[in-house]
Design a protein around this motif. Sequence first.
Motif, short mmCIF file in Angstrom:
data_model
loop_
_atom_site.label_atom_id
_atom_site.label_comp_id
_atom_site.label_asym_id
_atom_site.label_seq_id
_atom_site.Cartn_x
_atom_site.Cartn_y
_atom_site.Cartn_z
N GLY A 55 36.59 27.77 41.36
CA GLY A 55 37.95 28.15 40.99
C GLY A 55 38.57 28.96 42.10
O GLY A 55 39.18 28.42 43.02
N ASP A 56 38.36 30.27 42.06
CA ASP A 56 38.85 31.15 43.10
C ASP A 56 37.69 31.46 44.05
O ASP A 56 36.62 31.90 43.61
CB ASP A 56 39.39 32.43 42.48
CG ASP A 56 40.01 33.34 43.51
OD1 ASP A 56 41.22 33.20 43.76
OD2 ASP A 56 39.28 34.18 44.08
N THR A 57 37.91 31.24 45.33
CA THR A 57 36.82 31.40 46.30
C THR A 57 36.32 32.83 46.36
O THR A 57 35.11 33.09 46.43
CB THR A 57 37.28 30.98 47.71
OG1 THR A 57 37.97 29.75 47.61
CG2 THR A 57 36.11 30.83 48.62
N LYS A 58 37.25 33.77 46.34
CA LYS A 58 36.88 35.19 46.43
C LYS A 58 36.05 35.60 45.21
O LYS A 58 35.05 36.30 45.35
CB LYS A 58 38.15 36.05 46.51
CG LYS A 58 37.90 37.50 46.80
CD LYS A 58 37.56 37.75 48.27
CE LYS A 58 37.03 39.15 48.50
NZ LYS A 58 36.45 39.30 49.86
N VAL A 59 36.46 35.16 44.05
CA VAL A 59 35.72 35.48 42.83
C VAL A 59 34.30 34.92 42.90
O VAL A 59 33.32 35.61 42.59
CB VAL A 59 36.45 34.94 41.58
CG1 VAL A 59 35.57 35.05 40.34
CG2 VAL A 59 37.76 35.69 41.37
N ALA A 60 34.20 33.69 43.34
CA ALA A 60 32.88 33.06 43.46
C ALA A 60 32.01 33.83 44.45
O ALA A 60 30.81 34.04 44.22
CB ALA A 60 33.04 31.61 43.89
N PHE A 80 37.40 44.04 39.71
CA PHE A 80 38.56 43.56 38.97
C PHE A 80 39.61 44.64 38.75
O PHE A 80 39.30 45.73 38.30
CB PHE A 80 38.15 42.98 37.61
CG PHE A 80 39.34 42.49 36.83
CD1 PHE A 80 39.96 41.30 37.15
CD2 PHE A 80 39.86 43.25 35.79
CE1 PHE A 80 41.07 40.86 36.44
CE2 PHE A 80 40.96 42.81 35.08
CZ PHE A 80 41.57 41.62 35.41
N ARG A 81 40.87 44.31 39.08
CA ARG A 81 42.00 45.20 38.81
C ARG A 81 43.05 44.39 38.05
O ARG A 81 43.44 43.31 38.51
CB ARG A 81 42.59 45.75 40.10
CG ARG A 81 41.67 46.61 40.93
CD ARG A 81 41.36 47.94 40.26
NE ARG A 81 40.27 48.65 40.93
CZ ARG A 81 38.99 48.55 40.60
NH1 ARG A 81 38.61 47.76 39.61
NH2 ARG A 81 38.08 49.24 41.26
N PRO A 82 43.49 44.90 36.91
CA PRO A 82 44.40 44.13 36.05
C PRO A 82 45.73 43.78 36.75
O PRO A 82 46.39 42.81 36.36
CB PRO A 82 44.64 45.05 34.86
CG PRO A 82 44.15 46.38 35.26
CD PRO A 82 43.13 46.18 36.31
N ASP A 83 46.10 44.57 37.77
CA ASP A 83 47.35 44.28 38.47
C ASP A 83 47.11 43.37 39.67
O ASP A 83 47.97 43.25 40.54
CB ASP A 83 48.03 45.58 38.90
CG ASP A 83 47.10 46.46 39.74
OD1 ASP A 83 45.89 46.20 39.71
OD2 ASP A 83 47.59 47.37 40.42
N GLY A 84 45.95 42.77 39.73
CA GLY A 84 45.60 41.92 40.87
C GLY A 84 46.11 40.50 40.71
O GLY A 84 46.94 40.21 39.85
N ARG A 85 45.56 39.65 41.53
CA ARG A 85 46.00 38.26 41.59
C ARG A 85 45.69 37.51 40.30
O ARG A 85 46.42 36.62 39.88
CB ARG A 85 45.26 37.62 42.78
CG ARG A 85 45.76 36.33 43.29
CD ARG A 85 45.27 36.14 44.76
NE ARG A 85 43.92 36.65 44.99
CZ ARG A 85 42.80 35.97 44.75
NH1 ARG A 85 42.86 34.76 44.26
NH2 ARG A 85 41.63 36.52 45.01
N LEU A 86 44.56 37.88 39.67
CA LEU A 86 44.09 37.12 38.50
C LEU A 86 44.12 37.98 37.24
O LEU A 86 43.89 39.19 37.30
CB LEU A 86 42.65 36.66 38.74
CG LEU A 86 42.43 35.78 39.98
CD1 LEU A 86 40.94 35.69 40.29
CD2 LEU A 86 43.03 34.40 39.78
N GLY A 107 41.77 37.00 31.66
CA GLY A 107 41.49 35.67 31.11
C GLY A 107 41.11 34.67 32.19
O GLY A 107 40.17 33.88 32.01
N ASP A 108 41.82 34.71 33.31
CA ASP A 108 41.48 33.83 34.44
C ASP A 108 40.03 34.06 34.86
O ASP A 108 39.26 33.11 35.09
CB ASP A 108 42.39 34.13 35.64
CG ASP A 108 43.84 33.79 35.38
OD1 ASP A 108 44.08 32.93 34.51
OD2 ASP A 108 44.72 34.37 36.05
N VAL A 109 39.69 35.34 34.99
CA VAL A 109 38.35 35.70 35.44
C VAL A 109 37.31 35.23 34.42
O VAL A 109 36.28 34.67 34.78
CB VAL A 109 38.25 37.22 35.67
CG1 VAL A 109 36.81 37.61 36.00
CG2 VAL A 109 39.18 37.64 36.81
#
Lengths: 199, 199
Positions: free
Chosen positions: A149-154, B169-175, B178-180
């Motif tokens: 999905g997201d490269t950074k997350v992976a 993870f930061r809620p004001d971030g890119r994702l 739920g995405d995460v």
Amino acid sequence: MARTAGSHSDITGPRVREAALRLFARHGFAAVSMRQIAAEVGVQAGALYNYTPDKQTLLFELMRNHMVELLADMRRDSAVSAPVQLDRFVRFHISFHHARPDAVFIAYMELRNLEPDNFATIEALRRQYETVLEDILRAGVDGGLFDVGDTKVATLAVIAMLTGVTTWFRPDGRLSLGDVQDQYCQMVTRLVGAPGGSV
Amino acid sequence: MARTAGSHSDITGPRVREAALRLFARHGFAAVSMRQIAAEVGVQAGALYNYTPDKQTLLFELMRNHMVELLADMRRDSAVSAPVQLDRFVRFHISFHHARPDAVFIAYMELRNLEPDNFATIEALRRQYETVLEDILRAGVDGGLFDVGDTKVATLAVIAMLTGVTTWFRPDGRLSLGDVQDQYCQMVTRLVGAPGGSV
DNA sequence: GATTTAACTGAACAGGCGTTTAAATCCAAG
DNA sequence: CTTGGATTTAAACGCCTGTTCAGTTAAATC
């Protein structure tokens, strides 16, 4: 002139760093006193200040050395395919970290005890390491070999997973380091959606 | 008789625990003094001892409460299939931990500051939580729905991966959260070799 | 053997630590 | 308004903290 430089300091210096590394890892930076480190080395507390300007710098140098060594030991070979690079990365990470449990512990647990400048330095090195993996994953995605999905997350997910090994792996346990490396390679390969991943 | 029990303690007690939780998470147990906690609450250091017998117990209670709450909030439903249970576990872990970053931090970082008996208690609760996931994985393997090498290794790998989310993870971030959660569900599903995992 | 200096000691510094305790404060019940 | 117990303060306890520094030790050079 007289005594050649470092007649004892060649011995005491490393011993100070070894003692600090072990004690910081075992009890935490804040919980370890300079006198405890000195006692471990067999020296008075004041003597430590021949080898570090202060306690904070002692911690910082240990962390920086670890990160620099980590980046130096990693061989990046962009000639081979992304899946092969990923496999190598996984095996490297596990074996490198397994060989230095104390340094790993400190590098991940004592970040909050670093002064802002020192923190920024270590953080930059850490991001540099993450980028190596991220580049591998992106190369694989671009080549249609990976599907994440997201490269950074992976990237962060894989690193967290790999680093976790240090917290539970014991060489006298049920599995050898090679066994663990094999399983993690399989899990990571599947995780990134590589074609051969699922059986 | 006179003043009803806990006229102020109903307020001060929770405030002590909140202040301790935040400060321990931010600076580490050993680096935080009772006087700092007291100052945060707006009280003298001695007053804290109406709410905890000592500093060590204050830490222990925070960690135990967190683990007990974690185990209580998790609903285990063995009626549904292993893949569904796994999906629910992943989403639960991420959202539960995201709501309590300080408690998570403490629960994973301050284990070494617990006295042996307290450590054993927390460790037992943690193993209990791991067992929930391990049971799901084993059920999936037994039903031919999952394919993992060593179940225990896969359990620890997944938990390490999931817990890592809290660190970045930061809620004001890119994702969004739920995405995460979605991406981690996909990664974990693939990791355990579930059939639908690979595209 | 005298000289030089790196290496280390031991004591001191000012301040902070966790915890205890007597006394003060506060407030609801009688 | 008095009372009495819950709650908090303020001070003190002995001990430990990181760091400094004058003084001692000892090894290598001349």
